[in-house]
Design an enzyme around this catalytic site. Sequence first.
Site, short mmCIF file in Angstrom:
data_model
loop_
_atom_site.label_atom_id
_atom_site.label_comp_id
_atom_site.label_asym_id
_atom_site.label_seq_id
_atom_site.Cartn_x
_atom_site.Cartn_y
_atom_site.Cartn_z
N ARG A 101 0.87 -1.06 -0.30
CA ARG A 101 0.12 0.00 0.24
C ARG A 101 1.02 0.79 0.11
NH1 ARG A 101 -2.75 -0.38 5.17
NH2 ARG A 101 -3.44 1.30 4.57
N GLU A 197 -15.46 -18.13 -3.49
CA GLU A 197 -15.52 -17.24 -1.76
C GLU A 197 -17.33 -17.12 -2.38
OE1 GLU A 197 -13.63 -14.55 0.27
OE2 GLU A 197 -12.43 -14.50 -1.94
#
Length: 335
Positions: A101, A197
């Site tokens: 990040r 998922e």
Amino acid sequence: MPCSLSDFYVQLPKVELHAHLNGSLSPATMRELVERKKATKPELANFRIPDSLEMESFFPLFKFIYQLTDDVESVRIAARNVIDEFARDGVKYLELRSTPRKNEETGMTKRTYLDAVLSVIEEPRQDIVVKFIISIDRRNTLEEAQEVVDLALDFRSRGIVAIDLCGDVHTGSFENLRPAFERAQANRFPVTLHFNEIKENMVEAPTLLSIRPNRLGHATYLDDYCRKTIYKENIPVEICMTSNLLCKTASTYEEHHIRELLNDKHPFILCTDDKGVFFSDLSNEYKLAGEAFKLTHEELFEISLRSIDAIFSDEKTKNGLKQQWFAWREDFKGF
């Protein structure tokens, strides 16, 4: 000496292979980071950090955590605390994962973020081996995904062992990012993918499986093609029971899809996903699995032992861990 029932799950040596760094921050770490940042960001002190799971609170909690880990020193504190907490919970081998990040306000770049995490991983420890999985977010452009692979190559010698596909399961397309993963594989990086998922993800399952991933995260929904392929290729599945229940992809622990893997004797690894946000450390995941499926302590030991075969490390490390496991069982043979 025999291991008591209450101590067994913590003292059992364990392997953690699906743990997101930011989601693993404990409330204590969150409060520590608030203290160091509240002078410049007083609004952070107004956020109520829960001390137990609150269903309506964990999604805002993620956003809050990202504000806490937006500078290099905070990232170091977070990584160090997370590793120490896993070690205290009996985890002997940990593969921590995160997407690099950046934050222009604090001057943190993806490179300095990664350096901060790896500098903590490199700190000497007696009780736990730590490696790092670098993640590509589904929302990334191909250029951003290739940048992650560049970072993995540049920092490889410092403990990066694999590439992960993660992120919002409702967004992005793996096909757009595929060249980055193929490049990673060409450079001998193993790959683990967040897989099926939700039911809507199943349409891209053949594409994901076509690159022959080394592990799969969650694998919640499997049709006949997926199950046949995963079983044939013997691909281990990273199981996160509490996470699946809280995200409503499993209805009860007893009906969790780990049941099929247990019945079919397919390799899986019990993991936490986001232990801080979901208030469930790895010893609790073992406890939940044991209670839901009436597993004996010996069966839970075997599940933990077999998890070693799925780690992204060399045979010397695997053999060393297995010796440690067997030594533990000898000491606690009364269980």
